[in-house]
Design a protein around this motif. Structure first.
Motif, PDB file in Angstrom:
ATOM      1  N   ARG A   1       0.794  -1.302   0.132  1.00 47.62           N
ATOM      2  CA  ARG A   1       0.016  -0.183   0.005  1.00 47.62           C
ATOM      3  C   ARG A   1       0.831   1.318   0.020  1.00 47.62           C
ATOM      4  NH1 ARG A   1      -3.382   0.111   4.745  1.00 47.62           N
ATOM      5  NH2 ARG A   1      -4.317  -1.772   3.796  1.00 47.62           N
ATOM      6  N   ALA A   2       1.885   1.173   0.844  1.00 49.06           N
ATOM      7  CA  ALA A   2       2.903   2.430   0.904  1.00 49.06           C
ATOM      8  C   ALA A   2       3.344   2.606  -0.441  1.00 49.06           C
ATOM      9  CB  ALA A   2       3.897   2.208   1.968  1.00 49.06           C
ATOM     10  N   THR A   3       3.941   1.725  -1.242  1.00 53.65           N
ATOM     11  CA  THR A   3       4.551   1.666  -2.406  1.00 53.65           C
ATOM     12  C   THR A   3       3.477   2.243  -3.243  1.00 53.65           C
ATOM     13  OG1 THR A   3       5.924  -0.077  -1.995  1.00 53.65           O
ATOM     14  CG2 THR A   3       5.669   0.218  -4.386  1.00 53.65           C
ATOM     15  N   ARG A   4       2.223   1.604  -3.360  1.00 52.80           N
ATOM     16  CA  ARG A   4       1.401   2.176  -4.462  1.00 52.80           C
ATOM     17  C   ARG A   4       0.991   3.647  -4.050  1.00 52.80           C
ATOM     18  NH1 ARG A   4      -1.329  -2.848  -3.568  1.00 52.80           N
ATOM     19  NH2 ARG A   4      -2.565  -1.757  -1.858  1.00 52.80           N
ATOM     20  N   GLU A   5       0.994   4.035  -2.764  1.00 49.54           N
ATOM     21  CA  GLU A   5       0.760   5.702  -2.650  1.00 49.54           C
ATOM     22  C   GLU A   5       1.862   6.276  -3.150  1.00 49.54           C
ATOM     23  OE1 GLU A   5      -0.595   5.491   1.455  1.00 49.54           O
ATOM     24  OE2 GLU A   5      -2.159   4.681   1.154  1.00 49.54           O
ATOM     25  N   ALA A   6       2.971   5.936  -2.838  1.00 50.29           N
ATOM     26  CA  ALA A   6       4.191   6.755  -3.073  1.00 50.29           C
ATOM     27  C   ALA A   6       4.152   7.115  -4.668  1.00 50.29           C
ATOM     28  CB  ALA A   6       5.469   5.862  -2.681  1.00 50.29           C
ATOM     29  N   LEU A   7       3.818   5.847  -5.448  1.00 50.78           N
ATOM     30  CA  LEU A   7       3.840   6.005  -6.775  1.00 50.78           C
ATOM     31  C   LEU A   7       2.946   6.968  -7.549  1.00 50.78           C
ATOM     32  CD1 LEU A   7       4.512   2.166  -8.004  1.00 50.78           C
ATOM     33  CD2 LEU A   7       5.823   4.125  -8.426  1.00 50.78           C
ATOM     34  N   MET A   8       1.829   6.869  -6.964  1.00 52.32           N
ATOM     35  CA  MET A   8       0.743   7.769  -7.347  1.00 52.32           C
ATOM     36  C   MET A   8       1.042   9.125  -6.797  1.00 52.32           C
ATOM     37  SD  MET A   8      -3.102   5.691  -6.356  1.00 52.32           S
ATOM     38  CE  MET A   8      -2.586   5.294  -4.796  1.00 52.32           C
ATOM     39  N   SER A   9       1.658   9.578  -5.783  1.00 54.67           N
ATOM     40  CA  SER A   9       1.976  10.959  -5.280  1.00 54.67           C
ATOM     41  C   SER A   9       2.905  11.473  -6.176  1.00 54.67           C
ATOM     42  CB  SER A   9       2.298  10.706  -3.862  1.00 54.67           C
ATOM     43  OG  SER A   9       1.311  10.515  -2.938  1.00 54.67           O
ATOM     44  N   ALA A  10       3.932  10.611  -6.601  1.00 53.17           N
ATOM     45  CA  ALA A  10       5.062  11.051  -7.567  1.00 53.17           C
ATOM     46  C   ALA A  10       4.330  11.392  -8.955  1.00 53.17           C
ATOM     47  CB  ALA A  10       5.951   9.773  -7.716  1.00 53.17           C
ATOM     48  N   ALA A  11       3.578  10.376  -9.396  1.00 52.43           N
ATOM     49  CA  ALA A  11       2.827  10.670 -10.933  1.00 52.43           C
ATOM     50  C   ALA A  11       2.019  11.881 -10.732  1.00 52.43           C
ATOM     51  CB  ALA A  11       2.131   9.375 -11.024  1.00 52.43           C
ATOM     52  N   LEU A  12       1.543  12.163  -9.606  1.00 52.12           N
ATOM     53  CA  LEU A  12       0.339  13.319  -9.604  1.00 52.12           C
ATOM     54  C   LEU A  12       1.291  14.532  -9.306  1.00 52.12           C
ATOM     55  CD1 LEU A  12      -2.365  14.474  -9.326  1.00 52.12           C
ATOM     56  CD2 LEU A  12      -2.302  14.145  -6.994  1.00 52.12           C
ATOM     57  N   ARG A  13       2.452  14.783  -8.787  1.00 48.88           N
ATOM     58  CA  ARG A  13       3.125  15.610  -8.644  1.00 48.88           C
ATOM     59  C   ARG A  13       3.825  16.133  -9.936  1.00 48.88           C
ATOM     60  NH1 ARG A  13       5.159  13.735  -4.047  1.00 48.88           N
ATOM     61  NH2 ARG A  13       7.074  12.540  -5.064  1.00 48.88           N
ATOM     62  N   LEU A  14       4.303  15.062 -10.515  1.00 53.56           N
ATOM     63  CA  LEU A  14       4.832  15.346 -11.923  1.00 53.56           C
ATOM     64  C   LEU A  14       3.784  15.839 -12.780  1.00 53.56           C
ATOM     65  CD1 LEU A  14       7.007  12.290 -12.448  1.00 53.56           C
ATOM     66  CD2 LEU A  14       7.887  14.693 -12.241  1.00 53.56           C
ATOM     67  N   VAL A  15       2.581  15.360 -12.808  1.00 52.62           N
ATOM     68  CA  VAL A  15       1.373  15.981 -13.953  1.00 52.62           C
ATOM     69  C   VAL A  15       1.256  17.376 -13.541  1.00 52.62           C
ATOM     70  CG1 VAL A  15      -0.842  15.565 -14.497  1.00 52.62           C
ATOM     71  CG2 VAL A  15       0.595  13.723 -14.407  1.00 52.62           C
ATOM     72  N   LEU A  16       1.146  17.842 -12.119  1.00 51.45           N
ATOM     73  CA  LEU A  16       0.777  19.042 -11.787  1.00 51.45           C
ATOM     74  C   LEU A  16       1.932  19.841 -12.096  1.00 51.45           C
ATOM     75  CD1 LEU A  16      -0.975  18.321  -8.318  1.00 51.45           C
ATOM     76  CD2 LEU A  16      -1.898  18.958 -10.389  1.00 51.45           C
ATOM     77  N   GLU A  17       3.297  19.530 -12.123  1.00 48.49           N
ATOM     78  CA  GLU A  17       4.529  20.357 -12.224  1.00 48.49           C
ATOM     79  C   GLU A  17       4.658  20.567 -14.039  1.00 48.49           C
ATOM     80  OE1 GLU A  17       7.991  18.352 -10.670  1.00 48.49           O
ATOM     81  OE2 GLU A  17       7.303  18.816  -8.498  1.00 48.49           O
ATOM     82  N   ARG A  18       4.550  19.532 -14.466  1.00 49.42           N
ATOM     83  CA  ARG A  18       4.657  19.417 -16.158  1.00 49.42           C
ATOM     84  C   ARG A  18       3.608  19.350 -17.033  1.00 49.42           C
ATOM     85  NH1 ARG A  18       9.985  15.635 -15.875  1.00 49.42           N
ATOM     86  NH2 ARG A  18      10.935  16.564 -14.322  1.00 49.42           N
ATOM     87  N   GLY A  19       2.461  19.197 -16.440  1.00 50.73           N
ATOM     88  CA  GLY A  19       1.284  18.665 -17.549  1.00 50.73           C
ATOM     89  C   GLY A  19       1.494  17.294 -17.770  1.00 50.73           C
ATOM     90  N   LEU A  20       0.156  17.021 -18.169  1.00 57.59           N
ATOM     91  CA  LEU A  20       0.184  15.437 -18.577  1.00 57.59           C
ATOM     92  C   LEU A  20       0.764  14.882 -19.958  1.00 57.59           C
ATOM     93  CD1 LEU A  20      -1.436  12.825 -17.739  1.00 57.59           C
ATOM     94  CD2 LEU A  20      -3.527  13.457 -19.168  1.00 57.59           C
TER      95      LEU A  20
END
Length: 52
Positions: free
Chosen positions: A10-29
């Protein structure tokens, strides 16, 4: 009560989702390649690295 393995998964899934969301918000999809995500996630230990 959940076991250690389930909590780690669960912690790994949450870390991956958070990192992906951060990247999308920083750089766009459409502006970042998917392989960038693992470089932003916390390192994980594998069986081979834990044995060394």
């Amino acid at each position: 009560m959940t076991g250690l393995r389930e909590r780690k998964k669960r912690a790994t899934r949450e870390a991956l989702m958070s990192a992906a969301l951060r990247l999308v918000l920083e750089r766009g999809l459409d502006t970042w390649p998917a392989p960038t995500c693992p470089t932003r996630c916390p390192p994980r230990r594998t069986r081979s690295s834990a044995a060394s």
